[in-house]
Design an enzyme around this catalytic site. Structure first.
Site, short mmCIF file in Angstrom:
data_model
loop_
_atom_site.label_atom_id
_atom_site.label_comp_id
_atom_site.label_asym_id
_atom_site.label_seq_id
_atom_site.Cartn_x
_atom_site.Cartn_y
_atom_site.Cartn_z
N GLY A 1 -4.72 -4.97 7.12
CA GLY A 1 -5.76 -3.96 7.24
C GLY A 1 -6.86 -4.29 8.22
CB THR B 1 -0.83 0.01 1.31
OG1 THR B 1 -1.72 -1.09 1.30
CG2 THR B 1 -1.63 1.29 1.51
CB THR C 1 1.16 0.06 4.83
OG1 THR C 1 2.36 0.00 5.61
CG2 THR C 1 1.12 1.38 4.08
N GLY D 1 -10.17 -3.35 2.62
CA GLY D 1 -9.20 -3.29 3.71
C GLY D 1 -9.39 -2.00 4.51
CG ASP D 2 -5.88 -0.62 6.48
OD1 ASP D 2 -5.77 -1.30 5.43
OD2 ASP D 2 -4.90 -0.13 7.07
N1 ASP Z 1 -3.49 -2.34 4.41
C1 ASP Z 1 -3.72 -2.96 3.14
C2 ASP Z 1 -4.98 -3.77 3.21
O1 ASP Z 1 -5.19 -4.45 4.20
C3 ASP Z 1 -2.65 -3.85 2.67
C4 ASP Z 1 -1.25 -3.47 3.01
O2 ASP Z 1 -0.96 -2.35 3.33
O3 ASP Z 1 -0.36 -4.31 2.95
O4 ASP Z 1 -5.70 -3.76 2.24
#
Ligand code: ASP
Length: 349
Positions: A250, A196, A247, A226-227
């Site tokens: 999430g 991310t 990141t 995700g978040d």
């Molecule tokens: N935070 C992101 C999600 O969960 C993925 C990541 O940052 O690796 O979609």
């Protein structure tokens, strides 16, 4: 004991009159904590944002609005077909379809925009900003988000690069020994399934903004959010305090309302780094047992990044070894993150 509404109002009014409660249920946010003074320009991002923080910093110095500057910064990564975690070239969902999430907040105007599960648009950060600028809504998802983007003039394109398609096929082939796909335990290692870019900035006037954009958890169940598109989880800005973003895993950031929590910790007086570490503790507090190994250590990693209104910055990861990108008067560089657990405590695969 239950109180009817009238009794409750009478009781709270009496307490407030005695000086125990603020006179308003929603006091001016700026009164909650000492205001850091505006001053230093600073842009902070996940480590894949090194080129982006430099671009955003230069644009802010040239007078560009903080949100426009950081969106230009993350556009570099969104449009880079070799970054398989964001935008064009992002790893797809379980059906082989690239679905992107993004959100942003603009501190000076207290506005936010977000898109989730959007397909065929390489720069979801700009679509999130268009939701903020051109609608009365905060969040659009799926087909509706794409239709909106097309109406706004975004050009649709195939986001699945040959590399990401091959990685998805390899994932599919190795998914289940009993299925009809022949195993391909061959040449290319699929070395990550997350990624991310988050970027946050403050200008010399103390105006703050944040943006996060991602292709999310690779090979996710179609429709998973995700978040990153969730205001308060993947990023958050309060112009009175600062901005933060995340990141990593999430689902955990969503449950901890992580970015909101970091900003609130800064409001209470913590430095950006202390606030990120406090949010790590919060993530651990909210983590269910199936995400932990036998020693109670998490089987995933999470990374936070924060900037305060006065230009201080910080970052933290669950495990030692995390890094983030920053650009201020000392130039663009990668900095080591604070952490909760040393590398020696990482669960072995
Ligand atoms: N935070 C992101 C999600 O969960 C993925 C990541 O940052 O690796 O979609």
């Amino acid at each position: 004991m239950t109180l009817d509404r009238r009794t409750f109002l009478e009781k709270t009014a009496a307490v407030a009159a005695a000086g125990f409660l603020p006179r308003s249920a929603f006091p001016d946010a700026r009164a909650w904590a000492p205001l850091p003074r505006a001053g230093r320009v600073c842009v902070v991002a996940s480590s894949n944002g090194l080129r982006g923080v430099k671009l955003a910093y230069d644009r802010i110095l040239a007078g560009t609005d903080t949100l426009d500057a950081i969106i230009a910064g993350v556009n570099i990564t969104e449009l880079d077909p070799t970054d398989q975690s964001v935008g064009l070239g992002g790893l797809p969902n379980a059906d082989g379809v690239v679905q992107l999430d993004a959100s942003c907040m603009h501190g000076p105007t207290n506005r936010a925009g977000s898109v989730g599960c959007i397909e065929e648009i390489a720069t979801p950060s700009l679509v999130a900003k268009a939701v903020m600028d051109y609608t009365a809504h905060v969040m659009l998802v799926g087909e509706g988000a794409k239709k909106f983007a097309l109406a706004m003039g975004f050009r649709p394109q195939n986001l699945l690069t040959e590399q990401s398609r091959q990685d998805w096929l390899r994932w599919k082939a190795n998914l289940n020994p009993g299925d009809a796909w022949l195993d391909r335990r061959d040449d290319v290692k699929i070395n990550f399934t997350h990624g991310t870019i988050n970027m946050n900035a403050v200008n010399a006037a103390g105006d703050v903004s944040s943006v996060t954009t991602t292709s999310g958890w690779s090979y996710k169940i179609p429709g998973r959010l995700g978040d990153s598109p969730i205001i308060g989880a993947g990023q958050y800005t309060d112009n009175a305090v600062g901005a933060a973003g995340s990141t990593g895993q999430g689902e955990l950031c969503i449950k901890a309302c992580a970015s909101f929590y970091i900003v609130e910790q800064m409001r209470l007086g913590k430095s950006p780094e202390q606030a990120c570490l406090a949010a790590m503790e919060r993530v651990m507090h909210m983590t269910e047992a199936r995400w932990l190994d036998g020693r109670g250590r998490p089987k995933y990693d999470v990374n936070f990044y924060a900037v305060a209104k006065d230009g201080r910055f910080g970052g933290a990861s669950l495990y030692q070894g995390g890094e983030f990108a920053v650009c201020d008067a000392d130039g663009a560089r990668v900095v080591k993150s604070a952490y909760l657990y040393p590398n020696s405590e990482r669960p072995r695969e």
